[in-house]
Design a protein around this motif. Sequence first.
Motif, PDB file in Angstrom:
ATOM      1  N   PHE A 263       0.793  -1.226  -0.028  1.00  0.00           N
ATOM      2  CA  PHE A 263      -0.002   0.088   0.146  1.00  0.00           C
ATOM      3  C   PHE A 263       0.716   1.271   0.018  1.00  0.00           C
ATOM      4  O   PHE A 263       1.654   1.445   0.823  1.00  0.00           O
ATOM      5  N   ASN A 264       0.648   2.223  -0.824  1.00  0.00           N
ATOM      6  CA  ASN A 264       1.283   3.447  -1.112  1.00  0.00           C
ATOM      7  C   ASN A 264       0.891   4.431   0.162  1.00  0.00           C
ATOM      8  O   ASN A 264       0.097   5.365  -0.261  1.00  0.00           O
ATOM      9  N   ASN A 265       1.641   4.473   1.059  1.00  0.00           N
ATOM     10  CA  ASN A 265       1.096   5.174   2.095  1.00  0.00           C
ATOM     11  C   ASN A 265       2.212   5.575   3.456  1.00  0.00           C
ATOM     12  O   ASN A 265       1.881   6.025   4.536  1.00  0.00           O
ATOM     13  N   GLN A 266       3.455   5.042   2.861  1.00  0.00           N
ATOM     14  CA  GLN A 266       4.449   5.188   4.210  1.00  0.00           C
ATOM     15  C   GLN A 266       5.482   6.381   3.879  1.00  0.00           C
ATOM     16  O   GLN A 266       5.314   7.122   2.682  1.00  0.00           O
ATOM     17  N   ALA A 267       6.131   6.757   4.675  1.00  0.00           N
ATOM     18  CA  ALA A 267       7.102   7.553   4.823  1.00  0.00           C
ATOM     19  C   ALA A 267       8.002   7.464   3.613  1.00  0.00           C
ATOM     20  O   ALA A 267       8.391   8.451   2.662  1.00  0.00           O
ATOM     21  N   GLY A 268       8.479   6.283   3.234  1.00  0.00           N
ATOM     22  CA  GLY A 268       9.249   6.219   2.013  1.00  0.00           C
ATOM     23  C   GLY A 268       8.387   6.325   0.850  1.00  0.00           C
ATOM     24  O   GLY A 268       9.263   6.965   0.049  1.00  0.00           O
ATOM     25  N   ASP A 269       7.215   6.110   0.807  1.00  0.00           N
ATOM     26  CA  ASP A 269       6.269   6.596  -0.296  1.00  0.00           C
ATOM     27  C   ASP A 269       6.493   8.008  -0.564  1.00  0.00           C
ATOM     28  O   ASP A 269       6.613   8.470  -1.637  1.00  0.00           O
ATOM     29  N   ARG A 270       6.319   8.635   0.533  1.00  0.00           N
ATOM     30  CA  ARG A 270       6.487  10.217   0.452  1.00  0.00           C
ATOM     31  C   ARG A 270       7.415  10.712  -0.025  1.00  0.00           C
ATOM     32  O   ARG A 270       7.452  11.685  -0.942  1.00  0.00           O
ATOM     33  N   LEU A 271       8.708  10.161   0.099  1.00  0.00           N
ATOM     34  CA  LEU A 271      10.015  10.670  -0.031  1.00  0.00           C
ATOM     35  C   LEU A 271      10.172  10.144  -1.886  1.00  0.00           C
ATOM     36  O   LEU A 271      10.595  11.045  -2.601  1.00  0.00           O
ATOM     37  N   LEU A 272       9.684   9.114  -1.982  1.00  0.00           N
ATOM     38  CA  LEU A 272       9.340   8.868  -3.589  1.00  0.00           C
ATOM     39  C   LEU A 272       8.705   9.723  -4.428  1.00  0.00           C
ATOM     40  O   LEU A 272       9.137  10.062  -5.296  1.00  0.00           O
ATOM     41  N   GLN A 273       7.650  10.104  -3.970  1.00  0.00           N
ATOM     42  CA  GLN A 273       6.739  11.221  -4.492  1.00  0.00           C
ATOM     43  C   GLN A 273       7.301  12.507  -4.615  1.00  0.00           C
ATOM     44  O   GLN A 273       7.113  13.311  -5.507  1.00  0.00           O
ATOM     45  N   LEU A 274       8.216  12.694  -3.627  1.00  0.00           N
ATOM     46  CA  LEU A 274       8.837  14.022  -3.613  1.00  0.00           C
ATOM     47  C   LEU A 274      10.226  14.063  -4.470  1.00  0.00           C
ATOM     48  O   LEU A 274      10.705  15.087  -4.863  1.00  0.00           O
TER      49      LEU A 274
END
Length: 559
Positions: A263-274
């Motif tokens: 599921f795309n909802n972790q801190a790592g996911d937010r870094l990847l989106q940024l």
Amino acid sequence: MDNENHTRQWACGADMVVGQLEAQGVKHVFGIPGAKIDKVFDSLLDSSIQLVPVRHEANAAFMAAAVGRITGNAGVALVTSGPGCSNLITGMATANSEGDPVVALGGAVKRSDKAKLVHQSMDTVAMFSPVTKYAVEVTSSDAIAEVVSNAFRVAEQGRPGSAFVSLPQDIVDQPAVGRILPANGVPRSGAAPDADIARVARMIASAKNPVFLLGLMASQRENSATLHQLLEKSRVPVTSTYQAAGAVNQQNFTHFAGRVGLFNNQAGDRLLQLADLIICIGYSPVEYEPSMWNTGDATLVHIDVMPAYEERNYIPDIELVGDIASTLGKLAGHIEKPLTLSPRAAEILLDRRHQRDLLNRKGAQLNQFALHPLRIVRAMQDIVNSDVTLTVDMGSFHIWIARYLYSFRARQMMISNGQQTMGVALPWAIGAWLVNPDRKVVSVSGDGGFLQSSMELETAVRLGANILHIIWVDNGYNMVAIQEQKKYQRLSGVDFGPVDFKVYAEAFGARGFAVESAESLEPTLRTAMDVQGPAVVAIPVDYSDNPRLMGQLHLSQIL
């Protein structure tokens, strides 16, 4: 066995098979005998190899996979023809998608019977070809050593995986002439081209929000060692898939945003989106679908021993293909100064650290019974120290563990995510313990997954394996349930009846424990950890917060 490197007459092909296994350095063979393959089992009695009879063929492959993942040398499964081979399929498919080197040897009917309607006749090579890197039948005794040797080479080279060798009964029963081939190991490639490495270093220097995404291959021992140097010099934020657990050491933990997957909802996911630059190290799309994390806005770099498997959401702008450790070492040499984090990246990492601290301070205060998953994770963190190996089955519990239980040793934690196979934890634990008998192994499953391989408790007891198996009990297939509920607002096929796991474990000769109150969790786990030999702890779990796993769950909402 006589492994002298010259052509000789062998009493039977089975002796030659075992001689080649010894030359490959094999220490354990996991399997179940049968009439078409029992000659190889007989030959093993005269060898230096420990034969480990198991209770189901898939578990033989799982145990071999644990040996392969931890050592880098292919583990070996040995099964009979027909259903012996077909039972092996799930284990071999799992090993292949997880990047675990495994060689399986399967019996087959005599060559003269292949076109007849005889029992246990099956085209196993065709059956295994889609789910392995290599599948072949030995058609002449002259080819035994070559086929077996090549199976090991293919299983271990590049991104590791599984290999299958079919052994017709007449091949192993009849005399053979040939010589054993030396195990030369897998040839190592050099680093990626210097010019490309320098180009990626310049990309890192000019990027505002670079991120490292680690995959399974980053957690190989030699790769993780040079990765630590790169992280220390660059101070680039890093996240990882579940399979790369333990690749980031404690010294670089402040820049680790945790693991990502499902599921795309972790801190790592937010870094990847940024990110404006994403550098994937040892990553395969099977670990975490690129469509889940790649927005297409960032420059994409692929660092691996193999070229990228391209798909529409994973088309690298540059690939550094070669030995990962050498490539990372050279890349670290080009880094002149550490990254200055952007305010948004710093905020994401700081929030992640605060959530870890929050769990450490308040996780033990979740006192409802059945127990909250975070309470169990917090208690497990106390017993899974650096000397403990952890194997994790598939279920919603594995998401809680993958997100919130941390480790600092490469390959300390084994998690299935390629095939997401249920039932792997206990057989993985047995294989892991055989590799390092002085190291305690903790395995974890749900009550659904446990009963898919729990027959191997007998194997663990027979071996005296120092394993603690923890069962999260909720009387249902809960990971399926939360997804069904979200999609259909009702449940189908996910409920089953209760089992007294304490009594069940004791029936096998293991020690059994049941957590019967919130206050007894930690004392029970500590007592079970002190058992020398197999032990099982059943813990009732309250999964009512599971739907939050699919949303933007923040621990402050719970703790």
